[in-house]
Design a protein around this motif. Structure first.
Motif, PDB file in Angstrom:
ATOM      1  N   THR A  48       0.843  -1.196   0.000  1.00 33.14           N
ATOM      2  CA  THR A  48       0.000   0.000   0.000  1.00 33.14           C
ATOM      3  C   THR A  48       0.877   1.244   0.000  1.00 33.14           C
ATOM      4  N   VAL A  49       0.592   2.136  -0.952  1.00 34.33           N
ATOM      5  CA  VAL A  49       1.323   3.404  -1.058  1.00 34.33           C
ATOM      6  C   VAL A  49       0.425   4.510  -0.535  1.00 34.33           C
ATOM      7  N   ILE A  50       0.949   5.285   0.387  1.00 35.02           N
ATOM      8  CA  ILE A  50       0.219   6.436   0.928  1.00 35.02           C
ATOM      9  C   ILE A  50       0.729   7.667   0.188  1.00 35.02           C
ATOM     10  N   ILE A  51      -0.152   8.250  -0.630  1.00 37.38           N
ATOM     11  CA  ILE A  51       0.224   9.396  -1.461  1.00 37.38           C
ATOM     12  C   ILE A  51      -0.125  10.685  -0.723  1.00 37.38           C
ATOM     13  N   ASN A  52       0.871  11.469  -0.452  1.00 38.07           N
ATOM     14  CA  ASN A  52       0.712  12.816   0.105  1.00 38.07           C
ATOM     15  C   ASN A  52       1.651  13.715  -0.667  1.00 38.07           C
ATOM     16  N   GLU A  53       1.165  14.258  -1.759  1.00 39.97           N
ATOM     17  CA  GLU A  53       1.994  15.082  -2.622  1.00 39.97           C
ATOM     18  C   GLU A  53       1.494  16.516  -2.611  1.00 39.97           C
ATOM     19  N   THR A 101       2.278  31.366 -10.722  1.00 40.62           N
ATOM     20  CA  THR A 101       2.236  30.505  -9.540  1.00 40.62           C
ATOM     21  C   THR A 101       1.368  29.307  -9.871  1.00 40.62           C
ATOM     22  N   ARG A 102       1.856  28.150  -9.499  1.00 35.78           N
ATOM     23  CA  ARG A 102       1.099  26.929  -9.749  1.00 35.78           C
ATOM     24  C   ARG A 102       1.255  26.038  -8.529  1.00 35.78           C
ATOM     25  N   SER A 103       0.162  25.432  -8.106  1.00 36.07           N
ATOM     26  CA  SER A 103       0.255  24.518  -6.975  1.00 36.07           C
ATOM     27  C   SER A 103      -0.705  23.365  -7.185  1.00 36.07           C
ATOM     28  N   GLY A 104      -0.379  22.265  -6.580  1.00 34.56           N
ATOM     29  CA  GLY A 104      -1.218  21.080  -6.669  1.00 34.56           C
ATOM     30  C   GLY A 104      -1.056  20.239  -5.416  1.00 34.56           C
ATOM     31  N   SER A 105      -2.097  19.501  -5.077  1.00 36.56           N
ATOM     32  CA  SER A 105      -2.068  18.661  -3.888  1.00 36.56           C
ATOM     33  C   SER A 105      -2.841  17.380  -4.180  1.00 36.56           C
ATOM     34  N   LEU A 106      -2.324  16.267  -3.723  1.00 36.54           N
ATOM     35  CA  LEU A 106      -2.984  14.978  -3.922  1.00 36.54           C
ATOM     36  C   LEU A 106      -2.762  14.127  -2.687  1.00 36.54           C
ATOM     37  N   SER A 107      -3.848  13.636  -2.110  1.00 32.76           N
ATOM     38  CA  SER A 107      -3.786  12.707  -0.979  1.00 32.76           C
ATOM     39  C   SER A 107      -4.637  11.501  -1.323  1.00 32.76           C
ATOM     40  N   SER A 152       7.172  -0.026   5.648  1.00 26.81           N
ATOM     41  CA  SER A 152       6.920  -0.078   7.094  1.00 26.81           C
ATOM     42  C   SER A 152       6.451  -1.479   7.504  1.00 26.81           C
ATOM     43  N   PRO A 153       6.464  -1.774   8.798  1.00 28.67           N
ATOM     44  CA  PRO A 153       5.958  -3.066   9.270  1.00 28.67           C
ATOM     45  C   PRO A 153       4.472  -3.274   8.935  1.00 28.67           C
ATOM     46  N   GLN A 154       3.740  -2.187   8.670  1.00 27.24           N
ATOM     47  CA  GLN A 154       2.327  -2.293   8.287  1.00 27.24           C
ATOM     48  C   GLN A 154       2.178  -2.517   6.789  1.00 27.24           C
ATOM     49  N   ASN A 155       3.287  -2.762   6.083  1.00 28.06           N
ATOM     50  CA  ASN A 155       3.306  -3.017   4.642  1.00 28.06           C
ATOM     51  C   ASN A 155       2.833  -1.798   3.849  1.00 28.06           C
ATOM     52  N   THR A 156       3.250  -0.613   4.292  1.00 30.22           N
ATOM     53  CA  THR A 156       2.939   0.622   3.579  1.00 30.22           C
ATOM     54  C   THR A 156       4.234   1.384   3.301  1.00 30.22           C
ATOM     55  N   VAL A 157       4.168   2.271   2.327  1.00 35.64           N
ATOM     56  CA  VAL A 157       5.300   3.140   2.016  1.00 35.64           C
ATOM     57  C   VAL A 157       4.742   4.508   1.630  1.00 35.64           C
ATOM     58  N   GLN A 158       5.428   5.556   2.072  1.00 39.42           N
ATOM     59  CA  GLN A 158       5.040   6.915   1.722  1.00 39.42           C
ATOM     60  C   GLN A 158       5.491   7.211   0.291  1.00 39.42           C
ATOM     61  N   SER A 159       4.688   7.980  -0.438  1.00 37.64           N
ATOM     62  CA  SER A 159       5.002   8.257  -1.841  1.00 37.64           C
ATOM     63  C   SER A 159       6.310   9.020  -2.013  1.00 37.64           C
ATOM     64  N   ASN A 160       6.720   9.791  -1.015  1.00 35.16           N
ATOM     65  CA  ASN A 160       7.975  10.528  -1.152  1.00 35.16           C
ATOM     66  C   ASN A 160       9.203   9.626  -1.010  1.00 35.16           C
ATOM     67  N   TYR A 161       9.019   8.345  -0.697  1.00 34.93           N
ATOM     68  CA  TYR A 161      10.127   7.387  -0.659  1.00 34.93           C
ATOM     69  C   TYR A 161      10.222   6.565  -1.942  1.00 34.93           C
ATOM     70  N   ILE A 162       9.426   6.897  -2.939  1.00 34.79           N
ATOM     71  CA  ILE A 162       9.422   6.147  -4.194  1.00 34.79           C
ATOM     72  C   ILE A 162      10.305   6.877  -5.204  1.00 34.79           C
ATOM     73  N   ALA A 163      11.300   6.165  -5.722  1.00 33.52           N
ATOM     74  CA  ALA A 163      12.175   6.743  -6.745  1.00 33.52           C
ATOM     75  C   ALA A 163      11.494   6.620  -8.104  1.00 33.52           C
ATOM     76  N   ASP A 168      -0.215   9.459 -11.893  1.00 36.27           N
ATOM     77  CA  ASP A 168      -1.201  10.075 -12.786  1.00 36.27           C
ATOM     78  C   ASP A 168      -2.557  10.013 -12.106  1.00 36.27           C
ATOM     79  N   TYR A 169      -3.206  11.168 -12.053  1.00 34.22           N
ATOM     80  CA  TYR A 169      -4.537  11.264 -11.441  1.00 34.22           C
ATOM     81  C   TYR A 169      -5.447  11.969 -12.432  1.00 34.22           C
ATOM     82  N   GLU A 170      -6.471  11.285 -12.876  1.00 33.28           N
ATOM     83  CA  GLU A 170      -7.389  11.842 -13.866  1.00 33.28           C
ATOM     84  C   GLU A 170      -8.816  11.652 -13.402  1.00 33.28           C
ATOM     85  N   GLY A 171      -9.637  12.600 -13.803  1.00 27.54           N
ATOM     86  CA  GLY A 171     -11.059  12.496 -13.517  1.00 27.54           C
ATOM     87  C   GLY A 171     -11.857  12.668 -14.792  1.00 27.54           C
ATOM     88  N   ARG A 172     -12.878  11.836 -14.969  1.00 31.23           N
ATOM     89  CA  ARG A 172     -13.760  11.930 -16.124  1.00 31.23           C
ATOM     90  C   ARG A 172     -15.191  11.844 -15.657  1.00 31.23           C
TER      91      ARG A 172
END
Length: 192
Positions: A48-53, A101-107, A152-163, A168-172
């Motif tokens: 499980t990847v926890i995305i906090n970008e 200025t441009r900003s974006g957030s994704l959780s 982590s021991p809970q079998n999760t990883v934070q998205s900022n640890y992914i090389a 991609d996040y899209e909505g239709r």
């Protein structure tokens, strides 16, 4: 006496084949799950990847330029006395400034699968997730490389640890389609 001993041996032999034998069992049945970490570590395992970008970018630029030119020419003499004296001056200045200025957030959370174990032990992961709510479809796609020690021991990883993370996040749907420019608006923007 020999006969009694033979009867006892014969009965023991019969009991050995007829009565099921009881085996001694242990509380530990050889399962090493007590000592093993249940983290994803091989091809096919899920994680499980926890995305906090959060991404913010801003840029500012400004220019200030000015120029002055002046010339004085005296009248002609001798044969050229018909030329009158003259002078001219010219100046210009320009100022410009701009900023963007441009900003974006994704959780989000997404479960991915290990696709490949690289030579150095790192894990190549990929996964997709599609959620539809009220005819609005949200798709998340994620690929990247994870170090096993970052899981982590809970079998999760934070998205900022992914090389080499690609998220991609899209909505239709009705609302998402309203956010896109129409063909005529795009043509006008292209022309002008």
């Amino acid at each position: 006496m020999k006969r009694g001993l033979l009867i006892i041996l014969f009965l023991c032999l019969i009991l050995t084949f007829v009565v099921p034998t009881a085996e001694a069992t242990s509380l530990w049945d050889g399962n090493d799950a007590l000592f093993r970490d249940n983290k994803a570590n091989q091809v096919g395992d899920i994680l499980t990847v926890i995305i906090n970008e959060d991404a913010t970018a801003s840029q500012e630029a400004s220019t200030d330029a000015s120029q002055d030119n002046q010339a004085d020419v005296g009248g002609g003499t001798g044969i050229l006395d018909f030329i009158r004296g003259f002078s001219f001056s010219q100046s210009d200045s320009s100022n410009a400034s701009g900023s963007t200025t441009r900003s974006g957030s994704l959780s989000a959370e997404i479960t991915v699968q290990i696709e490949e174990e690289l030579e150095n032990g790192n894990l190549k992961i990929s996964g997709t997730r599609a959620v539809t709510v009220n005819d609005e479809k949200q798709d998340i796609k994620l690929t990247g490389i994870v170090r096993p020690e970052d899981i982590s021991p809970q079998n999760t990883v934070q998205s900022n640890y992914i090389a080499n993370a690609e998220i991609d996040y899209e909505g239709r749907g009705v609302i998402g389609d309203r956010q896109r420019q129409g063909i005529i608006s795009r043509m006008i923007a292209w022309l002008f």
